[in-house]
Design an enzyme around this catalytic site. Structure first.
Site, short mmCIF file in Angstrom:
data_model
loop_
_atom_site.label_atom_id
_atom_site.label_comp_id
_atom_site.label_asym_id
_atom_site.label_seq_id
_atom_site.Cartn_x
_atom_site.Cartn_y
_atom_site.Cartn_z
N THR A 128 9.12 -3.47 -2.13
CA THR A 128 8.19 -4.34 -1.40
C THR A 128 8.40 -5.82 -1.69
OG1 THR A 128 5.85 -5.00 -1.35
CG2 THR A 128 6.55 -3.78 -3.28
N GLU A 130 6.12 -7.69 -2.31
CA GLU A 130 5.18 -8.05 -3.38
C GLU A 130 5.91 -8.28 -4.71
OE1 GLU A 130 1.59 -8.42 -3.30
OE2 GLU A 130 2.05 -8.52 -1.17
N TYR A 152 -0.14 -3.44 -8.65
CA TYR A 152 0.71 -2.75 -7.66
C TYR A 152 2.15 -3.24 -7.76
CZ TYR A 152 2.74 -1.95 -2.98
OH TYR A 152 3.57 -1.62 -1.93
N LYS A 156 5.58 -1.29 -8.75
CA LYS A 156 6.71 -1.22 -7.82
C LYS A 156 7.99 -1.81 -8.43
CE LYS A 156 5.36 0.68 -3.83
NZ LYS A 156 6.10 1.71 -3.11
P1 NAP Z 1 0.22 4.15 3.45
O1 NAP Z 1 -0.10 4.21 4.89
O2 NAP Z 1 -0.83 3.73 2.48
O3 NAP Z 1 0.74 5.62 3.02
C1 NAP Z 1 0.90 5.98 1.67
C2 NAP Z 1 1.30 7.43 1.60
O4 NAP Z 1 1.43 7.81 0.22
C3 NAP Z 1 0.24 8.39 2.21
O5 NAP Z 1 0.93 9.43 2.86
C4 NAP Z 1 -0.46 8.93 0.97
O6 NAP Z 1 -1.04 10.21 1.14
C5 NAP Z 1 0.73 9.03 0.01
N1 NAP Z 1 0.32 9.18 -1.38
C6 NAP Z 1 -0.45 8.34 -2.11
N2 NAP Z 1 -0.61 8.84 -3.36
C7 NAP Z 1 0.06 10.03 -3.40
C8 NAP Z 1 0.26 11.01 -4.40
N3 NAP Z 1 -0.27 10.90 -5.62
N4 NAP Z 1 1.02 12.10 -4.10
C9 NAP Z 1 1.55 12.25 -2.86
N5 NAP Z 1 1.39 11.35 -1.87
C10 NAP Z 1 0.65 10.25 -2.14
O7 NAP Z 1 1.49 3.23 3.18
P2 NAP Z 1 2.59 2.68 4.22
O8 NAP Z 1 2.12 1.40 4.79
O9 NAP Z 1 3.02 3.77 5.11
O10 NAP Z 1 3.76 2.31 3.21
C11 NAP Z 1 4.76 3.26 2.82
C12 NAP Z 1 5.42 2.82 1.52
O11 NAP Z 1 6.03 1.55 1.70
C13 NAP Z 1 4.47 2.66 0.35
O12 NAP Z 1 5.18 3.04 -0.81
C14 NAP Z 1 4.17 1.18 0.31
O13 NAP Z 1 3.83 0.77 -1.00
C15 NAP Z 1 5.52 0.63 0.75
N6 NAP Z 1 5.48 -0.67 1.45
C16 NAP Z 1 4.68 -0.84 2.54
C17 NAP Z 1 4.72 -2.04 3.23
C18 NAP Z 1 3.86 -2.26 4.46
O14 NAP Z 1 3.72 -3.42 4.87
N7 NAP Z 1 3.33 -1.23 5.08
C19 NAP Z 1 5.59 -3.06 2.81
C20 NAP Z 1 6.42 -2.83 1.71
C21 NAP Z 1 6.37 -1.63 1.05
P3 NAP Z 1 -2.58 10.38 1.64
O15 NAP Z 1 -2.51 10.28 3.14
O16 NAP Z 1 -2.91 11.73 1.14
O17 NAP Z 1 -3.35 9.26 1.03
O1 G4F Z 2 -3.01 -6.88 4.42
P1 G4F Z 2 -2.98 -7.04 2.96
O2 G4F Z 2 -3.97 -6.26 2.17
O3 G4F Z 2 -1.49 -6.75 2.52
P2 G4F Z 2 -0.64 -7.12 1.21
O4 G4F Z 2 -1.51 -7.40 0.06
O5 G4F Z 2 0.33 -8.16 1.61
O6 G4F Z 2 0.10 -5.73 0.92
C1 G4F Z 2 0.74 -5.00 1.96
O7 G4F Z 2 2.05 -5.51 2.14
C2 G4F Z 2 2.92 -5.36 1.00
C3 G4F Z 2 4.27 -5.98 1.37
O8 G4F Z 2 4.25 -7.34 1.01
C4 G4F Z 2 3.03 -3.89 0.67
F1 G4F Z 2 3.86 -3.72 -0.40
C5 G4F Z 2 1.66 -3.31 0.37
O9 G4F Z 2 1.80 -1.89 0.17
C6 G4F Z 2 0.75 -3.54 1.56
O10 G4F Z 2 1.22 -2.77 2.65
O11 G4F Z 2 -3.20 -8.59 2.57
C7 G4F Z 2 -2.39 -9.62 3.11
C8 G4F Z 2 -2.96 -10.98 2.71
C9 G4F Z 2 -3.28 -11.11 1.22
O12 G4F Z 2 -2.84 -12.37 0.75
C10 G4F Z 2 -4.78 -11.04 1.15
O13 G4F Z 2 -5.35 -11.79 0.08
O14 G4F Z 2 -4.21 -11.15 3.39
C11 G4F Z 2 -5.16 -11.66 2.50
N1 G4F Z 2 -6.49 -11.29 2.95
C12 G4F Z 2 -7.44 -12.18 3.36
N2 G4F Z 2 -8.56 -11.53 3.67
C13 G4F Z 2 -7.01 -10.05 3.03
C14 G4F Z 2 -8.33 -10.21 3.48
N3 G4F Z 2 -6.48 -8.83 2.76
C15 G4F Z 2 -7.28 -7.74 2.97
N4 G4F Z 2 -6.76 -6.51 2.74
N5 G4F Z 2 -8.58 -7.86 3.39
C16 G4F Z 2 -9.15 -9.09 3.66
O15 G4F Z 2 -10.32 -9.16 4.03
#
Ligand code: NAP
Ligand code: G4F
Length: 373
Positions: A128, A130, A152, A156
C-alpha cells in the site's frame, strides 16, 4: 490447462473484482472466507455456484487452516488481499491488525513452503501507498523511502519486507503491488470516498441532513478498483518477480472529491470557514437535482451540508499521497488513466443515487443482472 488461483480477501472490494477478472481469463478461482454470524458476501454472491468458483473457510490468523487449504488447492498463483484494511480502525485494534496484516503474510508464505510449492506458486502481496506515510518525497515511486504512519502501515511494512525476504532467501516468485487508493461502487462505506458519495446521494434525496468529515485537506491519488486488479495479475505474469507502484499520477483533496460528488448529486457547494469551523454550504441546486423535481423535499440553498468533526481526525494522518506509475506503464504496459477521477466520482454517485432511491436495493442482485458493474 487452466491456472488455479487462490484469493485471500475474496469478499472484499478488490477480491470481488479480481475474481471476476480471473474467471474471465479461464482460471479456476478459490477464495477464502471466514466464519461470521451473518453472511456478508454480497460482493461475490453473483459468482457463487459458478463451476470454476470455489469458497473455503480459513482465516489469516490460523496457520493450520492456511496450510491445509494451500495443500488442497495447489494454487499456481496466490493473491494475498486479506487485511484489516481500515487505517483509522488500526489505531483502535493495532494487535489484530498486526496479526492479520503482518504475520498473516508470513503464514501464507510458510503455507506455500510447507506444501513444497515454492518453485511453482507465484504470490502477490497487497502492499500500500500508506507505506510512504509521512512522505519523504512527492511523487512516490518504487525507490521512495518508507515512513509508515499508522499501526496499519507498520503492519503492512512487515508484509512488504517479508515478501522481499522470501524472494531473496528462497528464490520464490513473490511480489508487492504498492497500490494507491482505489475506489468503486463496491468500496466499504466508511472509507472517505464512499462515505461522501453515499451521503451526497442521501442528502440530495432528503434522507440525511449533514455529512461529518475529518481532514478535508488530505490529498490522495484515487483510481478505479476495477482497473487496478488487472495490474495485480500483470505483476504475476511479469518475467521476474518485482514490486510495482500502481497509481494514476493525479492528486485531489478530500474537499475536491466532496465538491465533485455533491455536484453529481445536483448540489453545488461553497466552502466557508477554516479548520474545525469549515463548512460546505449549498450554493446552488442544479435543474435536474432531486430537490428541483420534488419541491419542499431535501436541501435548500444556504443549508450547511458538510461539517468537520474531530472524531474523524487520526492521531497521525497521511496527507500527501501521489504515485508515480511510470514503471508499471513501461514494464507492464498498464494504462494508469483508463478511468478518470471525474468518471470515478460520477459512477460512484450514480450508483449511490440508485441505492438510496431503490427501496429493495440489493448489490448481489444488481451485480447478477449486470446493472452494477
Ligand atoms: P476490503 O474491502 O476491506 O477487504 C478486505 C478483505 O480481507 C475482506 O475480504 C475481509 O473479509 C478479509 N479479511 C480481513 N481479515 C481477515 C482474516 N482474519 N482472515 C481472512 N480474511 C480476512 O479491502 P480492499 O479495499 O479490497 O483491499 C484489498 C487489499 O489491498 C487489502 O489488503 C488492503 O489493505 C490493500 N490495499 C487496498 C487499497 C485500496 O485503496 N482499496 C490500497 C492499497 C492496498 P470479510 O469480508 O470477512 O471482512
Ligand atoms: O478513505 P480513507 O479512510 O483511506 P486511507 O486512509 O487512505 O486508506 C485506504 O487507502 C490505503 C492506500 O493508501 C489502503 F492501504 C487502505 O487499506 C485503505 O484502503 O481516508 C483517506 C483520507 C485520510 O487522510 C483521512 O484522514 O481521507 C481523510 N478523511 C477525512 N475525513 C477521512 C474522513 N477518512 C475517513 N475514512 N472518514 C472521514 O470521515
Amino acid at each position: 490447462m487452466s491456472k488455479t488461483a487462490l484469493i485471500t480477501g475474496v469478499t472484499g472490494q478488490d477480491g470481488s473484482y479480481l475474481s471476476e477478472f480471473l474467471l474471465a481469463k479461464g482460471y479456476e478461482v478459490h477464495g477464502i472466507i471466514r466464519r461470521s454470524s451473518v453472511d456478508y458476501r454480497e460482493r461475490i454472491a453473483h459468482l457463487e455456484g459458478k463451476p470454476h468458483f470455489h469458497l473455503h473457510y480459513a482465516d489469516m490468523s490460523d496457520s493450520m487452516s492456511l496450510v491445509k487449504l494451500v495443500g488442497k488447492v495447489q494454487p499456481d498463483e496466490i493473491y494475498n488481499l486479506a487485511a484489516q484494511s481500515h487505517v483509522q480502525v488500526s489505531f483502535d485494534a493495532p494487535e489484530f491488525t498486526a496479526d492479520v496484516d503482518a504475520v498473516g503474510v508470513l503464514r501464507v508464505l510458510e503455507a506455500v513452503r510447507t506444501n513444497h510449492l515454492e518453485k511453482t506458486c507465484r504470490i502477490y502481496q497487497a502492499s500500500t501507498s500508506e507505506l510512504y506515510g509521512k512522505v519523504e518525497e512527492v511523487p512516490q515511486s518504487e525507490t521512495t523511502p518508507f515512513h509508515p504512519y499508522s499501526p496499519y502501515a507498520v503492519a503492512k511494512l512487515y508484509g512488504y519486507w517479508i515478501i522481499k525476504e522470501y524472494r531473496e532467501a528462497y528464490n520464490m516468485f513473490c511480489c508487492s503491488g504498492i497500490l494507491f487508493n482505489h475506489e468503486s461502487e463496491r468500496r466499504g462505506e466508511t472509507f472517505v470516498t464512499r462515505k461522501i458519495t453515499l451521503a451526497a446521494a442521501r442528502i440530495a434525496h432528503g434522507k440525511q441532513d449533514c455529512l461529518y468529515l475529518g481532514n478535508l485537506d488530505s490529498l490522495r491519488d484515487w483510481g478505479y478498483a476495477k482497473d487496478y486488479v488487472e495490474c495485480m495479475w500483470l505483476i504475476l505474469q511479469h518475467e521476474k518477480p518485482e514490486d510495482f507502484v500502481i497509481a494514476t499520477g493525479i492528486q485531489h483533496s478530500v474537499r475536491e472529491f466532496a465538491t465533485l460528488a455533491f455536484r453529481h448529486a445536483g448540489i453545488e457547494l461553497r466552502w466557508e470557514g477554516e479548520g474545525i469551523e469549515e463548512v460546505g454550504v449549498v450554493k446552488n441546486l442544479t435543474p435536474s437535482s432531486p430537490q428541483e423535481r420534488e419541491p419542499g423535499k431535501g436541501v435548500k440553498i444556504g443549508d450547511i451540508v458538510v461539517r468537520v468533526s474531530p472524531d474523524f481526525y487520526r492521531p497521525t494522518d497521511v496527507v500527501n499521497l501521489l504515485g508515480d506509475p511510470s514503471k508499471a506503464k513501461r514494464e507492464l504496459g498498464w494504462n494508469p488513466q483508463k478511468t478518470s477521477f471525474e468518471q470515478l466520482v460520477q459512477l460512484m454517485v450514480e450508483h449511490d443515487m440508485r441505492k438510496v432511491t431503490h427501496e429493495h436495493y440489493n448489490l448481489a442482485e444488481y451485480l447478477e443482472k449486470g446493472i452494477v458493474k
